[in-house]
Design a protein around this motif. Structure first.
Motif, PDB file in Angstrom:
ATOM      1  N   PHE A 132       0.835  -1.203   0.000  1.00  0.00           N
ATOM      2  CA  PHE A 132       0.000   0.000   0.000  1.00  0.00           C
ATOM      3  C   PHE A 132       0.867   1.249   0.000  1.00  0.00           C
ATOM      4  O   PHE A 132       1.839   1.330   0.741  1.00  0.00           O
ATOM      5  N   MET A 133       0.491   2.196  -0.831  1.00  0.00           N
ATOM      6  CA  MET A 133       1.234   3.462  -0.852  1.00  0.00           C
ATOM      7  C   MET A 133       0.258   4.626  -0.940  1.00  0.00           C
ATOM      8  O   MET A 133      -0.923   4.447  -1.271  1.00  0.00           O
ATOM      9  N   GLY A 134       0.772   5.803  -0.628  1.00  0.00           N
ATOM     10  CA  GLY A 134      -0.096   6.982  -0.666  1.00  0.00           C
ATOM     11  C   GLY A 134       0.536   8.132   0.095  1.00  0.00           C
ATOM     12  O   GLY A 134       1.630   7.998   0.660  1.00  0.00           O
ATOM     13  N   LYS A 140      -3.621   4.410   4.635  1.00  0.00           N
ATOM     14  CA  LYS A 140      -2.940   3.133   4.353  1.00  0.00           C
ATOM     15  C   LYS A 140      -3.063   2.164   5.528  1.00  0.00           C
ATOM     16  O   LYS A 140      -3.496   1.030   5.372  1.00  0.00           O
ATOM     17  N   SER A 141      -2.639   2.659   6.705  1.00  0.00           N
ATOM     18  CA  SER A 141      -2.604   1.757   7.865  1.00  0.00           C
ATOM     19  C   SER A 141      -4.006   1.303   8.245  1.00  0.00           C
ATOM     20  O   SER A 141      -4.218   0.136   8.595  1.00  0.00           O
ATOM     21  N   ASP A 211       2.854  -2.111   4.508  1.00  0.00           N
ATOM     22  CA  ASP A 211       2.643  -0.665   4.639  1.00  0.00           C
ATOM     23  C   ASP A 211       3.915   0.050   4.190  1.00  0.00           C
ATOM     24  O   ASP A 211       5.023  -0.455   4.383  1.00  0.00           O
ATOM     25  N   GLY A 214       4.185   7.236   4.211  1.00  0.00           N
ATOM     26  CA  GLY A 214       3.411   8.216   3.444  1.00  0.00           C
ATOM     27  C   GLY A 214       4.359   9.232   2.842  1.00  0.00           C
ATOM     28  O   GLY A 214       5.270   9.711   3.521  1.00  0.00           O
ATOM     29  N   THR A 240      -3.744   4.283  -1.864  1.00  0.00           N
ATOM     30  CA  THR A 240      -4.863   4.796  -1.069  1.00  0.00           C
ATOM     31  C   THR A 240      -4.881   6.315  -1.223  1.00  0.00           C
ATOM     32  O   THR A 240      -3.836   6.961  -1.297  1.00  0.00           O
TER      33      THR A 240
END
Ligand SMILES: Nc1nc2c(ncn2[C@@H]2O[C@H](COP(=O)(O)OP(=O)(O)O)[C@@H](O)[C@H]2O)c(=O)[nH]1
Ligand SMILES: [Mg+2]
Length: 317
Positions: A132-134, A140-141, A211, A214, A240
């Motif tokens: 997940f990235m963003g 994300k978390s 994860d 950010g 995300t």
């Protein structure tokens, strides 16, 4: 207009010929006498009004056959969908109308979204490894915690991995959560360590959730905090983003995450959002699949699946 030259010896003779040859409505344009003969130029206006006989009347346009896309266009406009994306969706709406001979908005919009977008269910269609990235705070978390909960409920063996060492407490939050849920938790600072771990232990899990820190995608140096991790793995790469973010900002940020490798989007805070133009615009402009959505801050609530039917309802509601 009909024009005729008439020659006669006298004016009464000329007038009599004009009447017999052209009728009462003829007009004398000019007259002159040459060598004792009268030469007249006479004109008759032949313009006649159209006279429709009942059975020849022009066929009325069948307005039912004409697909009125006004309300669909207004809905997309309301959601702030980028013009280009609106064009793609409306073009598909017209195609659906012709193909199925249906004009009801919900049906047409649902089929059009199905034609334009890819929907990838988080559990059934994705690989076990998801990264997940963003941007910071994009959810994300929270999304990871929700998926871990859902996976646990489905009896899928799950592990959460953090690579986020840039924000104090970021790991602690996920670790505490993993603890509550009784799923494995680990932290990797280096991409090669993460790669090795997945290579050696990946098979043990049905769901591996990673994860990342950010980042601000507009700062080049920040990209290096995420890129090595994303690049080292063959897996689902999920972006995300706050669904309520300004569409232009959201698309421009997503373009950079797409270059980092993101292939699907997971919009968050849909519960706080009324306009979903950013979801449709990112998916179209960045060619990303749509993989569920977060609609609550509560982890227990899990993620909502998004498909063409639920998205069409959101667009038209
Ligand atoms: N209302 C609402 N809040 C959310 C949602 N997803 C995340 N949040 C909240 O947004 C904040 C940032 O989320 P977090 O998962 O920590 O973001 P991260 O920095 O990307 O890991 C937290 O306060 C979350 O509770 C959502 O779908 N709805
Ligand atoms: Mg986080």
């Amino acid at each position: 207009m009909k024009i005729k030259n008439i020659t006669a010896s006298t004016m009464p003779e000329a007038l009599s010929r004009i009447k017999s040859e052209l009728g009462d409505d003829a007009v004398i344009l000019s007259s002159e006498t040459i060598a004792g003969q009268l030469h007249l130029t006479v004109a008759l206006d032949e313009t006649t009004d159209f006279d429709f006989a009942e059975d020849e009347s022009i066929k009325e346009i069948d307005t039912k056959a004409y697909f009125d896309e006004t309300s669909l266009r207004e809905a997309l406009e309301y959601h702030g969908v980028l013009d280009l994306v609106q064009y793609h969706i409306l073009s598909s709406c017209r195609e659906v109308n012709r193909q199925y001979n249906r004009a009801d908005d919900l049906f047409v919009m649902q089929k059009a979204l199905q034609k334009n977008f890819r929907f990838k269910s988080l559990f059934s269609e994705m690989t076990p490894v998801k990264i997940f990235m963003g941007t910071p705070g994009s959810g994300k978390s929270t999304a990871i915690a929700k998926i871990a909960t859902q996976a646990k409920l489905k009896g899928i063996k799950t592990t959460i991995i953090s690579t986020d060492n840039t924000r104090a407490g970021a790991n602690k939050q996920l670790e505490a959560f993993a603890d509550i849920l009784a799923v494995d938790f680990s932290f990797y600072k280096e991409a090669r360590e993460l790669f090795r771990h997945i290579k050696n232990h990946g098979e043990e899990y049905g769901c591996i959730l990673i994860d990342t820190p950010g980042i601000n995608p507009f700062v080049k140096a920040e990209l290096d905090k995420v890129y090595p991790f994303v690049d080292s793995l063959k897996c689902d790469k999920v972006l995300t983003f706050d669904a309520g973010r300004n569409v232009y900002e959201a698309v421009e940020a997503a373009e950079i995450f797409a270059e980092l490798g993101a292939t699907s989007i997971l919009p968050t805070r849909l519960d706080l959002t009324r306009r979903i133009g950013s979801i449709l615009s990112i998916a179209d402009c960045c060619n990303m699949a749509i993989s569920g959505a977060s609609v609550s801050a509560s982890i227990a609530k899990g993620l909502a699946e998004l498909d063409s039917a639920s998205l069409a309802k959101l667009v038209l509601s």
